[in-house]
Write an enzyme that holds these catalytic residues in place. Structure first.
Site, short mmCIF file in Angstrom:
data_model
loop_
_atom_site.label_atom_id
_atom_site.label_comp_id
_atom_site.label_asym_id
_atom_site.label_seq_id
_atom_site.Cartn_x
_atom_site.Cartn_y
_atom_site.Cartn_z
N LYS A 134 -23.35 -56.49 85.98
CA LYS A 134 -24.08 -56.92 84.79
C LYS A 134 -23.23 -57.82 83.90
CE LYS A 134 -27.82 -53.66 84.34
NZ LYS A 134 -28.60 -52.77 83.49
N LYS A 186 -36.08 -55.27 86.74
CA LYS A 186 -37.00 -55.72 85.68
C LYS A 186 -36.39 -56.78 84.77
CE LYS A 186 -36.61 -51.25 83.66
NZ LYS A 186 -35.21 -50.99 83.40
N LYS A 201 -31.51 -55.64 94.71
CA LYS A 201 -32.63 -54.75 94.39
C LYS A 201 -33.58 -55.42 93.38
CE LYS A 201 -31.48 -51.89 90.49
NZ LYS A 201 -31.77 -50.72 89.78
N1 AQP Z 1 -35.74 -51.79 92.95
C1 AQP Z 1 -35.70 -50.48 92.81
N2 AQP Z 1 -35.95 -49.68 93.86
C2 AQP Z 1 -35.93 -48.33 93.73
N3 AQP Z 1 -35.67 -47.70 92.57
C3 AQP Z 1 -35.42 -48.46 91.49
N4 AQP Z 1 -35.14 -48.16 90.20
C4 AQP Z 1 -34.99 -49.30 89.49
N5 AQP Z 1 -35.17 -50.37 90.29
C5 AQP Z 1 -35.43 -49.88 91.54
C6 AQP Z 1 -35.01 -46.80 89.71
O1 AQP Z 1 -35.67 -46.74 88.44
C7 AQP Z 1 -34.96 -45.81 87.61
C8 AQP Z 1 -34.72 -46.37 86.26
O2 AQP Z 1 -33.99 -47.53 86.29
P1 AQP Z 1 -33.46 -48.10 84.88
O3 AQP Z 1 -34.54 -48.75 84.16
O4 AQP Z 1 -32.74 -47.05 84.12
O5 AQP Z 1 -32.38 -49.12 85.26
P2 AQP Z 1 -32.08 -49.87 86.55
O6 AQP Z 1 -31.88 -48.96 87.71
O7 AQP Z 1 -30.92 -50.77 86.20
O8 AQP Z 1 -33.43 -50.69 86.76
P3 AQP Z 1 -33.63 -52.19 86.63
O9 AQP Z 1 -35.07 -52.46 86.82
O10 AQP Z 1 -32.69 -52.94 87.53
O11 AQP Z 1 -33.28 -52.41 85.11
P4 AQP Z 1 -32.40 -53.51 84.44
O12 AQP Z 1 -32.86 -54.79 85.07
O13 AQP Z 1 -32.72 -53.39 82.98
O14 AQP Z 1 -30.99 -53.17 84.75
C9 AQP Z 1 -33.71 -45.38 88.35
O15 AQP Z 1 -33.95 -44.10 88.90
C10 AQP Z 1 -33.56 -46.42 89.42
O16 AQP Z 1 -32.91 -45.90 90.58
#
Ligand code: AQP
Length: 335
Positions: free
Chosen positions: A117, A202, A199
Site C-alpha cells: 500500500k 475496492k 486480488k
Molecule cells: N478479492 C477478494 N477476494 C476474497 N476476499 C476478499 N476480501 C477483500 N477482497 C477480497 C476480504 O474482505 C474482507 C474485508 O476486507 P477489507 O475491506 O478490510 O480490506 P481488504 O482486504 O484490503 O479489501 P480491499 O477491497 O482490497 O480494500 P482496500 O482496497 O481498501 O484495501 C477481508 O476478510 C478480506 O479477506
C-alpha cells in the site's frame, strides 16, 4: 438449571474505504453468514482502518451506512450477531495505542500489506498505515476472539496479533486469548478482472477491475465482457489461464457447480457464452441483496437502532478487556 452453551467468539470487519466488491462478498460476507448461530460473532465496520488512507467525509459517512446495510442484506442477522461501527467503541483506539507501545518498528516494517500500500502513496504515507496491524490486533484481542476469518493477505497481521498477545501475557499475566485463523471451507480469493495476478480490491483506480455489490446489471455485463482472458479459447481451470480461472471461481462460489462440471459444460463453446453466464449468475445473486440494501437505506432509523445496540454490547465486552489491561500496566483507575 439449563446450562448456557458458551460459543466460540469470532471477530471480523470490512473497511468502508471504497464501495464493496464481489471480492468482499464472496470472500468474506457469504462465509460470515454461515458462521452465525454456531459462533458468537462480532462483525465490525472498521472505519478507523479506513482513515489510514485519505477519505472524503461525506463518502465515508455514506459508505459506512451502506456497508451496514450490505451486511444485513447479505444475510447477517443483527439479532444473532453483534454488528457495530468501530469508532463507536473507543477501546479500539485505546488498546491500539497500548499495543503500539509494545510493537517493534521492525515487525511493522516487515508487513507486506504496508509495503504494497505504501508504494501507492509515495511520500505521503500516513503513520496510521504503518501502525495499522496494532489496531487490527486491538480489534481482535478486545473481544477475546477464538477465531478470525482471514484471507491469505491478512495471515501475517494475525500472526503479529498472536505475538503481541503472547508478549503481553508473558510480561504481565494471562490477559488475552490467543486467536487462531479460521480458514473457511469454501474460501475464495477473487482476482482483479483486468489483472488476475492481483486480488480484486475496492480501492483500485480502475473500475473495470472490480464488480461492486451495488453495480447495475448493465454495468456488471459490461465489466465481465471486458474481463481479461487469453487466446487459448478453452474454459479450463488452469494457472496458465488466470482470467478464466478467476471467472470460473466466481461461477463456482455462486452456483456451487464444480470446476469439472463447468469445464465439461463449456466444452466447444466460446468465452462469449461463458462470460454471459458468469454475468447472469452475478446479477441473479446480487439482485435480492441490492433490493434489500435500498430498502434498509431508506429506513435510516432502523439502521441507527442496529448500530447503537451493537455498540452497547461491543463497548461492554471491549471495556472489560481494556480495564484489565490498564490495571496491569499500572494506570490508576477512577474510583
Ligand atoms: N478479492 C477478494 N477476494 C476474497 N476476499 C476478499 N476480501 C477483500 N477482497 C477480497 C476480504 O474482505 C474482507 C474485508 O476486507 P477489507 O475491506 O478490510 O480490506 P481488504 O482486504 O484490503 O479489501 P480491499 O477491497 O482490497 O480494500 P482496500 O482496497 O481498501 O484495501 C477481508 O476478510 C478480506 O479477506
Amino acid at each position: 438449571m439449563e446450562q448456557q452453551e458458551v460459543k466460540k467468539v469470532i471477530f471480523s470487519g470490512i473497511q468502508p474505504s471504497g464501495d464493496l466488491t464481489i471480492g468482499n462478498y464472496l470472500g468474506a460476507l457469504k462465509n460470515w453468514v454461515k458462521l452465525q448461530g454456531e459462533y458468537d460473532c462480532y462483525y465490525c465496520i472498521v472505519d478507523l482502518h479506513a482513515i489510514t488512507v485519505k477519505q472524503i467525509p461525506k463518502d465515508l459517512r455514506r459508505r459506512t451506512f451502506e456497508v451496514l446495510a450490505i451486511y444485513i442484506a447479505a444475510g447477517i442477522d443483527p439479532e444473532k450477531n453483534t454488528l457495530f461501527i468501530q469508532s463507536h467503541v473507543p477501546a479500539h483506539s485505546e488498546l491500539a495505542w497500548n499495543l503500539n507501545c509494545n510493537t517493534y518498528m521492525g515487525e511493522l516494517s516487515r508487513m507486506t500489506q504496508y509495503k504494497d500500500k505504501s508504494k501507492r502513496y509515495g511520500n505521503n504515507i500516513a503513520a496510521g498505515l504503518f501502525n495499522y496491524p496494532a489496531l487490527m490486533a486491538a480489534d481482535i484481542l478486545l473481544y477475546q476472539a477464538d477465531l478470525v476469518p482471514v484471507g491469505a493477505d491478512q495471515k501475517q497481521h494475525l500472526e503479529l496479533t498472536r505475538d503481541l498477545a503472547e508478549r503481553f501475557n508473558n510480561a504481565y499475566s494471562p490477559t488475552f486469548k490467543i486467536p487462531e485463523p479460521y480458514i473457511p471451507k469454501a474460501g475464495a480469493k477473487i482476482m482483479d478482472l483486468q489483472d488476475p495476478t492481483k486480488k480484486m480490491s475496492k480501492s483500485s483506480d480502475n473500475p473495470n477491475s472490480y464488480i461492486l455489490i451495488m453495480d447495475t446489471p448493465d454495468v456488471i455485463r459490461k465489466k465481465i465482457s471486458r474481463a481479461v482472458t487469453d487466446s487459448i479459447g478453452i474454459v479450463k481451470y488452469s494457472d496458465e489461464q488466470l482470467g478464466v480461472k478467476n471467472l470460473m471461481t466466481i461461477l463456482n462460489v455462486i452456483t456451487g457447480k464444480t470446476f469439472d462440471e463447468i469445464e465439461k459444460y463449456y466444452q466447444g463453446k466460446g468465452y462469449a457464452e461463458f462470460k454471459k453466464d458468469v454475468g447472469d449468475a452475478i446479477i441473479n445473486e446480487l439482485e435480492p441483496i441490492q433490493k434489500k440494501v435500498k430498502e434498509l437505506l431508506d429506513d435510516k432509523k432502523s439502521l441507527e437502532e442496529i448500530y447503537k445496540k451493537g455498540a452497547e454490547k461491543a463497548n461492554y465486552v471491549a471495556n472489560k478487556t481494556l480495564r484489565k489491561v490498564q490495571k496491569k500496566i499500572g494506570f490508576i483507575p477512577i474510583k
